[in-house]
Design a protein around this motif. Structure first.
Motif, short mmCIF file in Angstrom:
data_model
loop_
_atom_site.label_atom_id
_atom_site.label_comp_id
_atom_site.label_asym_id
_atom_site.label_seq_id
_atom_site.Cartn_x
_atom_site.Cartn_y
_atom_site.Cartn_z
N GLY A 107 0.81 -1.22 0.00
CA GLY A 107 0.00 0.00 0.00
C GLY A 107 0.84 1.26 0.00
O GLY A 107 2.05 1.23 0.21
N LEU A 108 0.16 2.39 -0.22
CA LEU A 108 0.85 3.68 -0.21
C LEU A 108 0.63 4.39 1.13
O LEU A 108 0.92 5.56 1.24
N ASP A 109 0.08 3.69 2.11
CA ASP A 109 -0.18 4.32 3.40
C ASP A 109 1.14 4.59 4.12
O ASP A 109 2.20 4.19 3.65
N SER A 110 1.03 5.20 5.30
CA SER A 110 2.27 5.62 5.98
C SER A 110 3.13 4.43 6.38
O SER A 110 4.34 4.54 6.50
N LYS A 111 2.51 3.27 6.59
CA LYS A 111 3.32 2.11 6.98
C LYS A 111 3.66 1.24 5.79
O LYS A 111 4.26 0.18 5.94
N ASN A 112 3.21 1.63 4.59
CA ASN A 112 3.46 0.85 3.38
C ASN A 112 3.13 -0.63 3.60
O ASN A 112 3.96 -1.52 3.44
N ALA A 113 1.88 -0.84 4.03
CA ALA A 113 1.46 -2.18 4.44
C ALA A 113 1.65 -3.19 3.32
O ALA A 113 1.41 -2.90 2.15
N VAL A 114 2.09 -4.39 3.71
CA VAL A 114 2.22 -5.50 2.77
C VAL A 114 1.10 -6.49 3.07
O VAL A 114 0.90 -6.86 4.23
N CYS A 115 0.35 -6.89 2.03
CA CYS A 115 -0.76 -7.83 2.22
C CYS A 115 -0.58 -9.03 1.33
O CYS A 115 -0.20 -8.86 0.16
N VAL A 116 -0.91 -10.19 1.84
CA VAL A 116 -0.92 -11.38 1.00
C VAL A 116 -2.37 -11.85 0.89
O VAL A 116 -3.07 -11.93 1.89
N TRP A 117 -2.80 -12.14 -0.35
CA TRP A 117 -4.20 -12.48 -0.61
C TRP A 117 -4.32 -13.88 -1.19
O TRP A 117 -3.49 -14.30 -2.00
N ASP A 118 -5.39 -14.56 -0.79
CA ASP A 118 -5.87 -15.69 -1.57
C ASP A 118 -6.85 -15.03 -2.53
O ASP A 118 -8.01 -14.81 -2.20
N TRP A 119 -6.37 -14.68 -3.73
CA TRP A 119 -7.15 -13.73 -4.55
C TRP A 119 -8.41 -14.35 -5.11
O TRP A 119 -9.39 -13.64 -5.37
N LYS A 120 -8.43 -15.67 -5.30
CA LYS A 120 -9.66 -16.27 -5.85
C LYS A 120 -10.82 -16.09 -4.88
O LYS A 120 -11.94 -15.83 -5.27
N ARG A 121 -10.51 -16.25 -3.58
CA ARG A 121 -11.57 -16.10 -2.58
C ARG A 121 -11.72 -14.65 -2.12
O ARG A 121 -12.62 -14.36 -1.34
N GLY A 122 -10.82 -13.81 -2.58
CA GLY A 122 -10.93 -12.41 -2.19
C GLY A 122 -10.58 -12.21 -0.73
O GLY A 122 -11.06 -11.31 -0.08
N LYS A 123 -9.74 -13.11 -0.20
CA LYS A 123 -9.50 -13.12 1.23
C LYS A 123 -8.07 -12.72 1.55
O LYS A 123 -7.15 -13.21 0.93
N MET A 124 -7.91 -11.86 2.54
CA MET A 124 -6.58 -11.48 2.96
C MET A 124 -6.03 -12.56 3.90
O MET A 124 -6.68 -12.94 4.84
N LEU A 125 -4.82 -13.05 3.58
CA LEU A 125 -4.23 -14.09 4.42
C LEU A 125 -3.35 -13.48 5.50
O LEU A 125 -3.25 -13.99 6.59
N SER A 126 -2.68 -12.38 5.15
CA SER A 126 -1.74 -11.82 6.11
C SER A 126 -1.48 -10.38 5.77
O SER A 126 -1.54 -9.98 4.62
N MET A 127 -1.17 -9.60 6.81
CA MET A 127 -0.85 -8.19 6.57
C MET A 127 0.20 -7.77 7.58
O MET A 127 0.17 -8.21 8.72
N ALA A 128 1.12 -6.96 7.16
CA ALA A 128 2.14 -6.45 8.08
C ALA A 128 2.60 -5.09 7.61
O ALA A 128 2.54 -4.80 6.41
N PRO A 129 3.08 -4.23 8.53
CA PRO A 129 3.65 -2.96 8.09
C PRO A 129 4.90 -3.24 7.27
O PRO A 129 5.73 -4.05 7.69
N GLY A 130 5.01 -2.60 6.10
CA GLY A 130 6.10 -2.94 5.20
C GLY A 130 7.40 -2.26 5.57
O GLY A 130 8.41 -2.89 5.82
N HIS A 131 7.36 -0.92 5.63
CA HIS A 131 8.58 -0.18 5.93
C HIS A 131 8.15 1.24 6.25
O HIS A 131 7.04 1.64 5.90
N THR A 132 9.04 2.00 6.87
CA THR A 132 8.66 3.37 7.18
C THR A 132 8.73 4.27 5.96
O THR A 132 8.20 5.37 5.97
#
Length: 1930
Positions: free
Chosen positions: A125-150
């Motif tokens: 993402g472009l947010d302040s924490k540059n969040a990283v998300c992993v998706w099971d895209w077929k189900r439209g489901k987020m598997l994991s999310m973490a702050p990426g970098h400052t």
């Protein structure tokens, strides 16, 4: 007027010129079909170079900025910017959306990447924490999310050779991620010395953990693991933006315009320089694009941009045919009528004219300083008008080489648009102020006379103001956001372009504001210009910021029919606008009923779910208010028996037959199952507010109901057991207004009543949200799922019907296309037909619309007035409408087969009531069991027999509030009167029907039977009242003396002589019933009257008013009396309905300010007071309810206000009225003693009793402990001053000349293994840990492998300890302290362990609290769960199948979460309790039930779908039982639960009701309980003093009746057991004193397996001079001797005081111990006898040392002193001298090898050297440099400057030790790290290896003899770690 409707023609996007290369990278790919996919603005483009054709993907609502190609190269993922950006995965072949991923990122999606097999997608993402998300895209489901970098992340990629690994890079960093469970864990790449830390722009992964990355300076960096191993310098001359890996090698592209190809080992192959090629596909770049002109005779368009280029495009070949670069940025363009000249207006105020043919310059003129924004040639070709930003227009003559002819200066603002008249005589202009002006040409004189302009015909229309284009502006807005328009006179249409990226098509002219339009999306933000091509075939639009040129094909009306086979573009925004808001809308007026319904908001001031918070707030305010012991809750309880009412006035299709023929529907907050044969009802009471919708499962008797709420829930429940199967929450706001099951029953669709009427698709069993979308701005009435395709559904509502299909986590909707057949009508109901394409909807005008796909095929007139309900049958349909007719149809709505009118005449004799009116509006229809079931707006449920007769089954009041209620004096009947203008009599006996009804002229609010039951008095809302005959309901007499509502009416007791009539104008009139005259008026109330009661003599009235006054009046005159409150109790009242006064003070809740008690009623035995309040609660209190906040039983069934409550004449039933829910509920009163063993359906009182739950020091400590993460730990020693690495160094004096005659420098350190080659130590490996965390953790010692091994934890280490050999192995993946541990008992998951740790905020970053699930034998991590429990995880438990894991947090809400741990999926989470929860455990036989215990609480939980439902433990069932603090839990058969309390009792619970207590099971708190699975025996562990009978461990039978006690032979005064576990014949016990003991069940023998210090820190540590022993001394007052080889504690000495330091003499025969109280002791090692002791100081001794020659003893203390003692003088120990002027407390001391010097490190970061034994300071640096030290343990000094780290603002290095070889150094610090350095390390921030494991604060560290081991001592963890030294090979 034509502008009422949108034009019937259409624009279709045909071509896009441009490519987004700025601010974006890696966004151009080849698909499998050799097409090129990329994006421009908000459009995904698929370009086929072979056919020169473009296809467009238009599912985004804003600019696309990232793109990834699926490995199979057909699917594409694109990410956009925006406030709520989403990702679309789409098919590049069909350009249809496959999946939408949303609700995770904010701001935008910067990077995307698919993994190797294309199953998962990662996004940044472009947010302040540059969040990283992993998706099971077929189900439209987020598997994991973490702050990426400052900082920004530029590229992310999956490692294609290792599963679950990713790499990301960006500004000054590269990170290597691993995905495990739901946790993404990063490791930063180490640049080291190999390369500069710099920004990495792109990367590619290769085999063997190699990663190649491109850097900003043009180098390529090569990584192995996380380390930089080499760089390829100057691969490009500037930044490398893109890298691509393929089978043959790599390609890189850089800012230098070159592409380089490399082989697999990154050796260069070739270079392609793009600066020299001219092929390829170009668009404008940089700056904004404003200039657009079309050629007057050819299909050409000209564009000019801020990039200074002008380009000519062929609209037929879709190609760039000419391009020319100018000197200045271009802002506007125009082509002369003959097509020869092209004029360009520039930003600097000049304009240039070129020949179109060869782009050569004709003239360049600069008359102005500001930008030229608009220029146009006159229609006759003679003049050019040039509009400038300095608000003038200049006129130039074309033939005269552009000589200036005139100027127009009327405007006050910059010129935005110009148009010439057809005869070239007039010019009209628009300016920035929105003014429209006219000028005569060519002179430029302003025309002010409007008449002159009237007849002028304009050659073109590009102005935005003027009568003809009024309609392009919205009605109520004055914003200036339309940039460009262009009129097409021939097609009578107009196109506009605005700041929001929208192109709109209007009819031309459009005169009235707010005209209808069609809109087209594609450009990103501003569309700066738009023009028709010369022949009106195309529209050309240009985007300012997106630099793109869009070419749209115009499809006129006559061609639309053919075009429609191309389905309307699926888009998240509609193309046929719902935006337009004109007055003259052609939609018919809404039906009055629907109008009423759309105005209902269902918003509440206070929702029931707000209560816990509100209570907390009020409790805070009233601290210490309630000390009085309160009455217990009453003994009797209520059970809901029957409900009169059905919610039909605002709900539809909410009435069904179950498979066994019961009828299910809803009213108020109750789901009702009605058995029509027995006339009985059963209830689902899981909701707490109005139910708004209901759906029946297609296959089973399951029902889904949705309710009102702040976070409204949907419950799916079983009609047979009436238990919830699943509760869905968290996706809607305010309420759920429609639900529907899919045909297979697995999915559920729901619609909310929030502003955008959100639609959610659920997998309801799992409770999982599958997809979500915004439904529509207008209200949605119905949702229907397609019975053939589970991914499709319809919604229908105000002015719309929409067809949806699921795409991953989103839904894509298309509006129904009405065409010429009709108009967008309001739809009230919808069903699917016999194929997936066919659908039918009922409109508000009485038509049925028949749809195929999204097209309206035909309409059929079905009813008079709206069609409210429809039902599909096997062979046809049934409909019901407002006209009260039920119609049966054939299967295509061709013929109406039969109609039934709902009329009184058709009512069958068995009916349970009376129809109020003929043809009531029908709101619900259902078929089954040979009947048609009909629900009406008036609240009736009728059953229509196919042959015609109608039976009325249930009825209630109609719309309007119900307030009036009276029960008959001696019959089981009651009367009600309502705002619906009816008076009704109900039978409460088994027939449960309405006996009589009478219509009134006005609504009423109160009624009362006379004491003889013959007359019924009714008070009406207009101030009148009447008395009616109670049997016939005919008038006896009526009066009208008041203007305001009559609020209460009462006959006097006995003969009923008087009637008191209270009104809202604050008076009470007293009438004589016999003479029908008013005899008295009670005056004196300051507000409206709410309740009136007579005393038993008929002489006194008690009155309540709205101002909360309690007044008394004498009858019959009405004189006001003052009666002291004490006397009020003594008066005998005939009835009690008052809510004020001392007798009922306790009925007011804690949150009395937000809720009112509306009614009360006392039983005739004056024992129980029933109350009703504004929140819909019915409560029972003991009477009198004195003292604040009485205890009660509470029942929820009504939704909001309970307006009235009345007991029947014999107290057998309570009747309650719900105001707005119009229901009459009948409850049976179950006396005390009469108790079926039913789960009690009441809840306990509001405030926890203030009696405290017991006290114990250990419990209090555990409850109040606050855990901080290591990273935030601060210094353990109160040091002050400047840290060594920040001190300024003084230049040393003896910087000797290079060639010196001086002798060589002596060694820094005396080394004692001189003979051997010195080998540096390269690594430390953990070998032994002495310690166990028992002081604040519990249930954390378990058997594994049939008792061969045990598992436990200390610090951040999980320890597997072999019982036989004592060897240990470790799980070291936790990065902070472990707080809880559990073992999976299921045979499928053998040796699987879960551990939970301390953490910081719940932000999913690496410091967030987490749970690790791991294999105890091979230490493999199976899953990591990052949790939402801020602070830490304090309890974990596996379910019976082992698949679920339960965790409890230390956050303020003490959240409870359930995980599917293998997938890392969070199933459910909920706040557990506001006080600390200690333990939560699953029942051993269940995956859905568990129990939590904690401070004054025990809760019994059920997991239903995704929801956690809880019941508080009920203690009131036992006399004198009270809720205590519960510490432990165990389980028995038949739903028995045992909880251990702080007092030593064990409570035994059946379900959630306390059934007995085992008193004093232990003498102190019961800390641990264990349920043995194989035989059900239970072990308890507590805090006890050992005695002959008792013991701290007991083994009980399955029901806790008999027990056997075991003593622990630990020698402690009190045994405090923290953990118990039972294996085969053995019990494993963990204690507070850090011992782990195995107790034999047969012989009760104790075997201590593990020892540790009880309390820390362990300050003292010393290793034996020659053997593998060491000593430790700690705060717990013990010194212990440990043997490394035998892995055990050899001995311990109790000193009686906390010890601080310990030291061996050089020979190892004596030990000196320094104490916290200033004393020191010398022991002889052989006998452990005291050789001598002395106390010369009052504060703690910090270090103690023998000199190497065994002569002196140095004692350093916190009194800033070092004392010297001469040991040769014997054990008298007289001080011989001491060191003066030590600036701060002493930390460490070291003797020199010759015993002549002592170095001292102090608390102000300074090191000092003193002479021994004189104590004189040595100040000469040269002398100091020549000293050889016997040992080095100092943390200060130049030689060890490098051990201080950058990050130590608050934290220190605490200890250090140099190896005996003199070349290695280990340190321990406040972060809990052990670090290994080379010695000496004088450079700042020296390189080192770090070893984690300790909690914060490593207090001491030592090498053992021969440098075989390092021993480190812990502060917070009271543990000793033994590390094996790994030496470098020779």
């Amino acid at each position: 007027m034509a502008a009422r409707s949108a034009p019937n023609c259409h624009l279709r996007l045909e071509w896009v010129y441009g490519y987004r290369g700025h601010q974006c990278r890696n966004n151009l790919y080849y698909t499998a079909a050799k097409e090129i996919v990329y994006f421009v603005a908000g459009v995904g483009v698929v370009y086929s170079p072979r056919e020169h054709r473009q296809k467009f993907y238009r599912g985004h609502s804003d600019d696309i900025i990232s793109l990834a190609l699926h490995p199979e190269r057909v699917l594409v993922a694109t990410g956009q910017v925006g406030k709520e950006p989403y990702i679309c995965v789409w098919d590049s072949y069909t350009v249809q959306t496959i999946s939408i991923l949303k609700d995770a990122h904010t701001h935008g999606i910067a990077c995307l990447a698919f993994d190797l097999d294309g199953q998962r997608l990662v996004s940044v993402g472009l947010d302040s924490k540059n969040a990283v998300c992993v998706w099971d895209w077929k189900r439209g489901k987020m598997l994991s999310m973490a702050p990426g970098h400052t900082d920004r992340i530029f590229d992310i990629s999956w490692d294609l050779y290792q599963p679950n690994k990713l790499v990301s890079c960006g500004v000054k960093h590269i990170k290597f991620w691993s995905l495990c469970g739901n946790a993404l864990t990063p490791k930063r790449g180490v640049f080291g010395k190999t390369g500069d830390l710099q920004t990495i722009l792109c990367l590619a992964c290769a085999r063997d953990e190699l990663t190649y990355s491109g850097a900003l300076n043009g180098d390529i960096y090569v990584w192995k693991g996380i380390n930089l191993i080499r760089t390829i310098q100057g691969a490009h001359t500037a930044g490398i933006f893109s890298m691509n890996a393929c089978e043959e090698g790599f390609a890189t592209g850089g800012r230098d315009g070159c592409i380089r190809l490399w082989d697999l080992t990154f050796k260069p192959i070739t270079v392609i320089d793009l600066r020299e090629t001219d092929q390829g596909y170009k668009g404008h770049c940089e700056g904004e694009l404003w200039a657009l002109a079309v050629h007057p005779t050819k299909p050409l368009a000209v564009t000019g941009s801020d990039d200074r280029s002008v380009r000519i495009w062929s609209l037929i070949d879709h190609a760039l045919i000419a391009r020319c670069n100018m000197e200045e940025p271009i802002r506007c363009a125009a082509v002369n009528v003959d097509g020869i000249h092209l004029a360009l207006g520039m930003k600097d105020g000049s304009f240039t004219v070129l020949r179109v043919r060869d782009m050569t310059e004709v003239v360049h003129i600069k008359d102005r300083k500001e930008a030229i924004h608009e220029l146009k040639y006159s229609p006759d070709g003679t003049y050019l008008a040039v509009g400038c930003n300095d608000s003038s227009v200049d006129i130039y003559g074309v033939a005269q080489r552009y000589k200036k002819f005139g100027e127009c200066v009327g405007s006050l603002s910059f010129i935005t648009h110009l148009d010439w008249s057809s005869d070239s005589r007039y010019l009209q202009t628009n300016d920035g102020n929105g003014k429209r002006l006219f000028y005569r040409m060519p002179g430029g004189k302003e025309v002010t006379n409007k008449e002159e302009i009237k007849g002028v015909h304009w050659a073109s229309w590009t102005c935005v103001s003027g009568l003809e284009v009024n309609g392009i502006w919205p009605k109520y807005s004055d914003i200036n956001d339309i940039n460009s328009v262009d009129g097409n006179y021939i097609g009578q249409v107009l196109v506009t372009a605005d700041d929001y990226g929208i192109i709109k098509l209007f009819r031309y002219p459009c005169l009235r504001k707010g005209a209808k339009f069609k809109k087209y999306i594609g450009h990103s933000a501003h569309v700066t210009n738009i023009r028709w091509s010369h022949d009106y075939q195309w529209v050309i639009s240009i985007g300012g910021a997106d630099h793109s040129v869009f070419q749209w094909k115009f499809i006129p009306e006559r061609k639309l029919k053919d075009a429609l086979h191309i389905a309307p573009q699926e888009s998240l925004a509609d193309s046929n606008s719902d935006e337009s808001d004109s007055d003259l809308s052609d939609v018919p007026e809404l039906d009055s009923e629907i109008e009423q319904e759309t105005q209902l908001t269902y918003r509440r001031q206070v929702y029931k779910e707000d209560l816990p918070q509100l209570k907390e707030q009020y409790k805070e305010r009233q601290k210490g208010g309630t000390s009085k012991r309160r009455e217990r809750a009453p003994g009797n309880s209520l059970r809901l028996h029957f409900v009169h009412g059905y919610r039909g006035y605002d709900c539809r299709s909410n009435l069904f037959y179950t498979q066994i023929g019961e009828i299910v529907y809803h009213v108020a907050a109750v789901g009702v199952i009605y058995n029509r044969q027995q006339n009985t009802q059963r209830f689902y009471l899981g909701h707490d507010d109005d139910i708004l919708c209901l759906a029946l499962h297609p296959l089973k008797d399951y029902v889904a109901t949705g309710q009102v709420g702040r976070d409204p829930s949907i419950h799916i429940w079983d009609t047979e057991t009436v238990k919830p199967l699943s509760v869905l929450k968290g996706c809607h706001q305010y309420g759920v207004c429609a639900v529907d099951f899919s045909a297979d029953g697995k999915r559920l669709a729901s619609v909310g009543i929030d502003d955008s009427h959100t639609i959610v698709l659920w997998d309801w069993k799992k409770g999982e949200k599958l997809s979500v979308a915004r439904g529509s701005k207008d209200k949605i009435f119905v949702v229907k799922m397609n019975p053939y395709v589970p991914d499709k559904l319809i919604t229908a509502g105000i002015k719309h019907v929409k067809f949806w299909r699921r795409a991953g986590g989103g839904l894509i909707g298309r509006k129904g296309y009405v065409g010429t057949l009709g108009k967008n009508d309001t739809m009230m109901c919808a069903v699917y037909g016999w194929t997936e394409e066919m659908a039918f909807s009922g409109t508000s005008t009485g038509d049925v619309c028949i749809w195929r796909d999204v097209f309206l095929v035909k309409t059929v007139k079905a009813h008079d007035g709206p069609v409210f309900s429809m039902h599909a049958l096997e062979k046809g349909f049934v409909t019901g409408g407002k006209d009260g007719v039920v119609a049966l149809w054939d299967d295509s709505f061709e013929r109406c087969l039969k109609t039934y009118a709902i009329k009184r005449a058709a009512l069958a004799p068995g009916s349970k009531g009376l129809l109020l009116e003929d043809n009531p509006s029908i709101r619900a229809i259902s078929l089954g069991h040979g009947h048609i079931l009909v629900g009406t707006k008036n609240g009736e449920i009728l059953e229509v027999d196919k042959s015609g007769p109608i039976t009325l089954l249930v009825q209630g009041h109609m719309e309007g509030e119900v307030w009036g209620l009276a029960t008959h004096p001696y019959l089981p009947i009651c009367a009600t009167v309502s705002d619906d203008k009816t008076l009704r009599i109900w039978d409460l006996s088994p027939s449960h029907c309405m006996l009589a009804v009478r219509k009134l002229k006005k609504g009423g609010r109160c009624c009362c039977f006379s004491p003889d039951g013959k007359a019924l008095a009714v008070g009406l809302n207009d101030g009148s009242f009447l008395m009616a005959n109670a049997d016939t309901l005919e008038d006896l007499v009526s009066f009208h003396h008041r203007k305001d509502i009559i609020s209460d009416i009462r006959f006097s007791p006995g003969s009923g002589k008087y009637l008191a009539v209270a009104s809202h104008d604050s008076f009470i009139d007293i009438y004589n019933v016999m003479s029908s005259k008013r005899v008295g008026i009670c005056k004196g109330a300051t507000s409206y009257i709410t309740h009136v009661d007579w005393d038993i003599r008929g002489k006194l009235l008690q009155v309540n008013t709205g101002a909360k006054e309690q007044l008394f009046f004498e009858a019959p005159r009405g004189k006001k009396q003052t009666i002291p409150s004490v006397e009020v109790e003594k008066i005998c009242w005939a009835s009690w309905t008052s809510v004020l006064g001392l007798c009922c003070e306790g009925i007011w809740p804690v949150i009395g300010e937000v809720t009112d008690i509306t009614a009360s009623c006392l039983t005739s035995d004056k024992m129980v007071l029933a109350t009703g309040d504004d929140l819909g609660f019915v409560k029972l209190f003991r009477y009198p309810a004195k003292g604040k906040f009485g205890k009660f039983k509470r029942y929820v069934a009504h939704s909001t206000h309970v307006t009235n409550v009345r007991w029947t004449y014999d107290d057998s039933m309570l009747v309650t009225l719900g105001g707005a829910d119009m229901s009459l509920m009948v409850w049976t009163n179950e006396m005390e003693g009469y108790r079926e063993k039913r789960p009690c359906d009441s809840e306990e009182s509001d405030t926890d009793s203030e009696e405290d739950g017991g006290y114990d020091s250990d419990v209090t400590r555990e409850n109040e402990i606050s855990y901080t993460i290591r990273a935030l730990s601060t210094n353990i020693r109160p040091m002050f001053g400047v840290k060594p690495h920040l001190q300024q160094k003084e230049p040393s004096v003896d910087e000797r000349p290079p060639v010196s005659r001086a002798p060589p420098r002596p060694e820094k350190l005396q080394t004692n293994n001189v003979g051997k080659k010195k080998r540096p130590i390269e690594d430390l490996v953990l070998e032994l840990v002495f310690g166990y965390r028992g002081r604040d953790c519990r249930n954390n010692v378990h058997y594994l492998n049939d008792g061969d091994d045990i598992i436990y934890h200390t610090a951040s280490i999980g320890i597997l300890h072999n019982v036989a050999t004592g060897t240990q192995s470790f799980y070291q993946e936790h990065n902070d302290d472990i707080l809880c541990l559990t073992v999976n008992q299921h045979p499928k998951f053998i040796n699987v362990v879960a551990t939970g740790q301390v953490g910081d905020l719940a932000d999913m970053s690496a410091t967030a609290p987490s749970i690790h699930i791991w294999d105890a034998m091979n230490k493999q991590t199976l899953s990591i769960l990052r949790c939402y429990h801020s602070k830490g995880v304090c309890s974990v438990s596996f379910s019976a199948t082992g698949k679920l894991l339960l965790s409890v947090g230390l956050d303020p809400e003490h959240t409870i979460t359930i995980w599917r741990w293998q997938e890392g999926a969070k199933i459910a989470s909920r706040a557990g309790h506001n006080r600390r929860i200690f333990v939560a455990e699953f029942r051993p036989d269940s995956d859905s039930q568990f129990v939590s215990v904690g401070v004054k609480h025990v809760k019994f939980w059920t997991l239903a779908g995704r929801a956690l439902l809880s019941k508080k433990g009920l203690v009131s069932t036992l006399e004198d039982a009270r809720m205590q603090t519960m510490l432990a839990v165990a389980f028995g058969a038949n739903n028995l639960t045992f909880t251990g309390t702080i007092s030593g009792d064990v409570c035994v619970w059946k379900d959630h009701i306390l059934c007995r207590t085992v008193a004093r099971a232990h003498n102190g708190p019961v800390f641990a309980m264990f349920t043995t699975l194989r035989d059900g025996l239970i072990v308890t562990g507590g805090k006890e003093r050992p005695s002959r009978e008792g013991g701290a461990v007991k083994l009980w039978d399955q029901e806790l009746r008999r027990c056997r006690a075991f003593r622990l032979d630990t020698g402690q005064a009190t045994d405090c057991v923290r953990s118990v576990c039972r294996g085969k014949g053995k019990i494993l016990v963990g204690t507070r004193s850090a011992e782990i003991i195995e107790v034999g069940e047969k012989n009760a023998a104790c075997n201590i397996l593990v020892n540790g210090h009880v309390d820390g820190p362990i300050w003292g540590l010393v290793t034996h001079p020659s053997r593998d022993f060491f000593l430790s001394a700690a705060e717990d007052g013990t010194v212990r001797l440990w043997d490394i080889a035998d892995k055990k504690m050899l001995n311990k000495v109790n000193l009686g005081h906390a010890a601080r330091t310990v030291c061996y003499s050089p020979e190892g025969d004596m030990v000196a111990i320094g104490m916290k109280n200033g004393e020191f002791i010398i022991l002889l090692v052989s006998s452990l006898k005291i050789w001598g002791k002395k106390r010369d100081r009052r504060c703690s001794i910090h270090d103690i040392r023998f000199s190497p020659d065994s002569r002196f003893l140095a004692v350093g203390s916190s009194e800033n002193s070092v004392d010297f003692y001469d040991l040769t003088l014997g054990p008298t120990l007289n001080r011989i001298s001491y060191c003066r002027d030590i600036p701060s407390f002493v930390i460490q001391m070291d003797f020199s090898a010759d015993s002549r010097y002592l170095q001292v490190s102090t608390g102000c970061y300074k090191r000092h050297v003193y002479e021994v034994p004189s104590g004189k300071p040595v100040l000469d640096q040269a002398t100091m440099d020549r000293i050889t030290w016997a040992t080095w343990t100092s943390i200060l000094g130049d030689e060890v400057l490098g051990i201080w780290s950058r990050h130590a603002e608050k934290a220190n290095v605490n200890c250090a030790c140099v190896s005996h070889s003199g070349i290695s150094l280990v340190t321990g610090d406040d972060f809990g790290m052990v670090k290994l350095f080379d010695f000496p390390c004088p450079e700042k921030f020296a390189k080192h290896k770090r070893f984690l494991g300790h909690s914060p604060h490593v207090t001491n560290i030592r090498f053992t003899s021969g440098d075989r081991h390092v021993v480190s001592a812990g502060g917070d963890d009271c543990s000793l770690f033994v590390w094996k030294c790994v030496h470098m090979p020779h």
